[in-house]
Design an enzyme around this catalytic site. Structure first.
Site, PDB file in Angstrom:
ATOM      1  N   SER A  23      41.768 -45.324 -64.791  1.00 58.43           N
ATOM      2  CA  SER A  23      42.777 -44.122 -64.519  1.00 58.43           C
ATOM      3  C   SER A  23      44.048 -44.457 -64.245  1.00 58.43           C
ATOM      4  O   SER A  23      44.166 -45.259 -63.005  1.00 58.43           O
ATOM      5  CB  SER A  23      41.729 -43.075 -63.662  1.00 58.43           C
ATOM      6  OG  SER A  23      42.640 -42.130 -63.240  1.00 58.43           O
ATOM      7  N   TYR A  68      38.129 -39.333 -56.387  1.00 59.22           N
ATOM      8  CA  TYR A  68      37.890 -39.745 -57.831  1.00 59.22           C
ATOM      9  C   TYR A  68      38.901 -40.939 -58.123  1.00 59.22           C
ATOM     10  O   TYR A  68      38.484 -42.054 -58.492  1.00 59.22           O
ATOM     11  CB  TYR A  68      38.182 -38.550 -58.916  1.00 59.22           C
ATOM     12  CG  TYR A  68      38.663 -39.132 -60.318  1.00 59.22           C
ATOM     13  CD1 TYR A  68      39.839 -39.487 -60.679  1.00 59.22           C
ATOM     14  CD2 TYR A  68      37.581 -39.385 -61.107  1.00 59.22           C
ATOM     15  CE1 TYR A  68      40.227 -40.145 -61.832  1.00 59.22           C
ATOM     16  CE2 TYR A  68      37.607 -40.172 -62.357  1.00 59.22           C
ATOM     17  CZ  TYR A  68      39.204 -40.283 -62.851  1.00 59.22           C
ATOM     18  OH  TYR A  68      39.401 -40.772 -63.991  1.00 59.22           O
ATOM     19  N   LYS A 103      38.039 -45.329 -58.711  1.00 60.31           N
ATOM     20  CA  LYS A 103      38.484 -46.140 -59.900  1.00 60.31           C
ATOM     21  C   LYS A 103      39.327 -47.394 -59.280  1.00 60.31           C
ATOM     22  O   LYS A 103      39.297 -48.365 -59.749  1.00 60.31           O
ATOM     23  CB  LYS A 103      39.541 -45.064 -60.808  1.00 60.31           C
ATOM     24  CG  LYS A 103      38.832 -44.022 -61.538  1.00 60.31           C
ATOM     25  CD  LYS A 103      37.945 -44.703 -62.667  1.00 60.31           C
ATOM     26  CE  LYS A 103      37.407 -43.576 -63.621  1.00 60.31           C
ATOM     27  NZ  LYS A 103      36.637 -44.065 -64.614  1.00 60.31           N
TER      28      LYS A 103
END
Ligand code: WQD
Length: 334
Positions: free
Chosen positions: A125, A151, A155
């Site tokens: 991401s 999140y 990543k």
């Protein structure tokens, strides 16, 4: 024929990638825990690509289940999509995000190591860049500083784990693909973003709102330093994201490579609602509300994809408008 394991292969990006892998002559095995997708996707993949991939319902936290898959088939590479991916949700469920994204990936890598599978394309991401120092965000921009959500941090952590695996085993080949907001649907109208429950992401929410399945779109804040006060994001057509993954798979090499998959420009939330209104043919209602939990939303994010262009021969070929037309077709048929 090369055999590829696709984790998260019944999900939005995974399923579109499975179609193109089959079309590219690969044999595909899919594992997915079906927490945010439906097994019927496999039948749609067959209708598009002519082959229903082998499937096992496996959660990456079930190490024995993952081992059984690797014992059944020998894989040339893994394309890793499985994970949780909603920025806002991760602010409310951080431990679940670290379990699914980090612990789950470590389980996968330990099994890959055990079975000698040392090639992985990781669907990462662009949120690993955190607060951008400059725009567009370049491939060599700083990562890991000012990441605003669990999140994004999960990543980033996975990329660090992959880099450390490469550090201790010169045979390992890792490609990490960094992108922001994939949108759109398959040209056939048979595949698209179909999350379980109320969508966290903007575009599927607008689509379901326009279809009368949800209330008006809530705009999470219009007081950002942007042209119309709403956040700017790099919305990239799902088909371009998939072609980037296929290009990366075809050019794997020892060590770790990272590539931005991005359009090089951004659109505001209100611009997206405007494009959707043009496609649907009527003004879509929206309501401006408070910003999302805990400041997860960085005002402006978009990136350049020079490295993918130079090394993979990849560029975006489709527009946001085309993506939204595809989403509306998908929404009208799903
Ligand atoms: C976009 C904008 C919201 C919903 C994405 C992916 C994530 C990761 C990072 C790849 C934001 C606003 C949203 C709504 C709104 N991508 N919004 N009303 O947060 O950019 O995260 O990029 O790894 O997987 O989800 O995407 O679609 O949630 O939000 O106003 O109902 O739209 O505040 O500014 P986000 P998003």
């Amino acid at each position: 024929m090369k055999r590829i394991l696709v984790t998260g292969g019944t999900g939005y990006i995974g399923s579109h990638t499975v179609v193109e892998l089959i079309r590219g002559g690969y044999e595909v095995v899919v594992i997915d825990n079906l927490s945010n997708s439906k097994v019927e996707v496999l039948d749609r993949i067959k209708r598009i690509a002519g082959v229903r991939p082998e499937f096992r319902q496996v959660d990456l936290m079930d190490a024995e289940g993952v081992r059984e898959v690797f014992a059944e088939w020998q894989f040339d590479a893994v394309m890793h999509f499985a994970g949780l991916k909603a920025v806002g949700e991760s602010m409310e469920k951080p431990l679940e995000y670290y379990e699914a994204n980090v612990a789950g990936t470590v389980n996968l890598l330990m099994v890959m190591k055990k079975f000698g599978v040392k090639r992985i394309v990781f669907s990462s991401s662009a949120s690993v860049y955190g607060e951008p120092e400059s725009l567009p965000i370049r491939d060599d921009a700083r990562v890991g500083v000012g990441i605003t959500s669990p999140y994004g941090r999960s990543k980033y952590m996975v990329e660090q784990v992959l880099g450390d695996w490469c550090m201790v085993d010169a045979e390992v080949e890792v490609t990490s693909l960094r992108y922001f907001n994939p949108i759109g649907a398959h040209e056939s109208g048979l595949l698209g973003e179909d999350p379980n429950g109320v969508p966290n992401n903007l575009v599927p929410f607008i689509a379901q709102s326009a279809a009368g399945k949800l209330g008006v779109v809530k705009v999470f804040g219009d007081d950002y330093e942007t042209p119309d006060g709403t956040c700017v994001r790099d919305y990239i057509h799902i088909t371009d994201v998939v072609s980037g993954h296929l290009a990366a798979l075809g050019k794997m090499k020892k060590g770790m490579q990272t590539y931005n998959l991005s359009t090089g420009a951004g659109k505001t939330v209100l611009e997206m609602i405007g494009i959707f209104s043009d496609v649907v043919g009527r003004e879509l209602a929206y309501e401006v509300v408070a910003r999302r939990v805990g400041g997860a939303d960085v005002p402006v994010l978009y990136a350049s994809a020079d490295r993918a262009s130079e090394e993979l021969g990849w560029r975006t070929e489709r527009t946001v408008e085309e993506a939204i037309e595809g989403v509306w077709k998908w929404q009208s048929e799903v």
